[in-house]
Design an enzyme around this catalytic site. Structure first.
Site, PDB file in Angstrom:
ATOM      1  N   GLU A 172     -27.501  11.920   9.304  1.00 36.24           N
ATOM      2  CA  GLU A 172     -25.917  13.177  10.322  1.00 36.24           C
ATOM      3  C   GLU A 172     -24.971  12.676   9.866  1.00 36.24           C
ATOM      4  OE1 GLU A 172     -26.419  15.888  13.119  1.00 36.24           O
ATOM      5  OE2 GLU A 172     -27.412  15.914  11.813  1.00 36.24           O
ATOM      6  N   HIS A 229      -6.090   2.235   5.315  1.00 38.19           N
ATOM      7  CA  HIS A 229      -6.929   0.811   4.438  1.00 38.19           C
ATOM      8  C   HIS A 229      -7.734  -0.033   4.578  1.00 38.19           C
ATOM      9  CE1 HIS A 229      -7.538  -1.266   0.774  1.00 38.19           C
ATOM     10  NE2 HIS A 229      -6.418  -1.900   0.839  1.00 38.19           N
ATOM     11  N   CYS A 238       1.066  -1.411  -0.184  1.00 38.98           N
ATOM     12  CA  CYS A 238       0.318   0.772   0.365  1.00 38.98           C
ATOM     13  C   CYS A 238       0.759   1.466  -0.221  1.00 38.98           C
ATOM     14  CB  CYS A 238      -1.056  -0.288   1.157  1.00 38.98           C
ATOM     15  SG  CYS A 238      -1.768  -1.810   1.541  1.00 38.98           S
ATOM     16  N   HIS A 295     -12.829  -4.130  -3.352  1.00 39.73           N
ATOM     17  CA  HIS A 295     -11.688  -4.796  -2.510  1.00 39.73           C
ATOM     18  C   HIS A 295     -11.922  -3.475  -1.125  1.00 39.73           C
ATOM     19  CE1 HIS A 295      -6.866  -3.873  -2.822  1.00 39.73           C
ATOM     20  NE2 HIS A 295      -7.506  -3.444  -1.622  1.00 39.73           N
ATOM     21  N   HIS A 339     -10.533  -2.861   4.631  1.00 36.36           N
ATOM     22  CA  HIS A 339     -11.116  -4.200   3.525  1.00 36.36           C
ATOM     23  C   HIS A 339     -12.572  -4.424   4.042  1.00 36.36           C
ATOM     24  CE1 HIS A 339      -7.019  -6.600   1.376  1.00 36.36           C
ATOM     25  NE2 HIS A 339      -6.934  -5.175   1.396  1.00 36.36           N
TER      26      HIS A 339
END
EC number: 4.2.1.109
Length: 260
Positions: free
Chosen positions: A156, A124, A106, A223, A126
């Site tokens: 909200e 990140h 990443c 993903h 999943h």
């Protein structure tokens, strides 16, 4: 007298040990908010939410001129500060690299958030809810039928999302953050297509960041999602708010309710 081969070898080993010690000082701290400690803690918390199962997902923090990164292939609930990679932000070279571990795939995507949004933290996940909203959009099951953007309004929790991911902390009358979206704003998160290798997403993610200046995240179809903020607290808050909105959107869709 010339130094013997054995003496040279000992001196080299001493230098290697010194270099390792200096690098390790970057990740050793009793402060729970130190990046190495914070990433370990966040990974354990996110594991309980189902965001980083099976070693998936990742967390990165920019601290001064250093970027702290969780490694690849490590069980997130077992993450330790000593597992962290540390990169020099200017040179993009690792200044600490655990020998037994692999850098996160990443990394180039995290760097995109730091360079194009001046973020201080990027997360990140999943998340299943993130994946599901990308599939609903792909099938054009909502109206309007937007395939490459998730949009929702008049909920909200949208007020927990900043413009661009690192909006102002200025508080307006009534307690509203000036840099955040309002209840009547439509929150839009771009969706990019997945690739076989994580690093191959970099170009598409960078393009999405450029084309969607108010977005605080980018969804990756089938993903997960990349979310950033000006610091850890904001990135975490927005990741939580988005996951709430993704789950709500899936449940709304099941009931035949529209997102916008």
């Amino acid at each position: 007298m010339a130094a013997s081969q054995q003496d040279v070898q000992v001196n080299n080993e001493d230098q290697d040990d010194s270099s390792t010690t200096d690098a390790d000082s970057l990740i050793r701290s009793n402060d729970p908010l130190h990046p190495a400690n914070r990433i370990s803690d966040l990974c354990r918390r996110f594991y309980t939410l189902g965001w980083v199962t099976g070693t998936g997902g990742g967390v990165s923090i920019r601290h001064g001129n250093h970027i702290f990164l969780a490694p690849s292939g490590v069980q997130k609930e077992m993450m330790q500060p000593t597992d962290m990679f540390v990169m020099d932000f200017q040179t993009k070279q690792y200044v600490r690299r655990p020998q037994a571990l692999k850098p996160s795939a990443c990394t180039p995507l995290f760097l995109a958030a730091y360079t194009k949004r001046n973020a201080g933290c990027c997360i990140h996940t999943h998340s299943q809810w993130a994946v599901l909203v990308t599939l609903i959009c792909e099938a054009r099951l909502q109206t309007p039928a937007e395939r490459n953007v998730f949009a929702i309004k008049e909920i909200e929790q949208i007020k927990g999302i900043s413009r661009g991911g690192s909006g102002s902390d200025e508080i307006a009358e009534g307690g509203r953050k000036v840099g955040n979206l309002g209840f009547y704003d439509t929150m839009k998160i771009p969706i990019i297509e997945n690739e076989a290798h994580e690093e191959d997403l970099t170009g598409a993610l960078e393009k999405a960041i450029e084309e969607w200046p108010e977005a605080c995240a980018v969804l990756v179809r089938r993903h997960g999602v990349y979310v950033w903020g000006k610091d850890v607290a904001q990135a975490k808050t927005q990741a939580e708010s988005l996951d709430y909105l993704f789950q709500l959107a899936v449940e709304m869709h099941k009931l035949g309710l529209k997102w916008t």
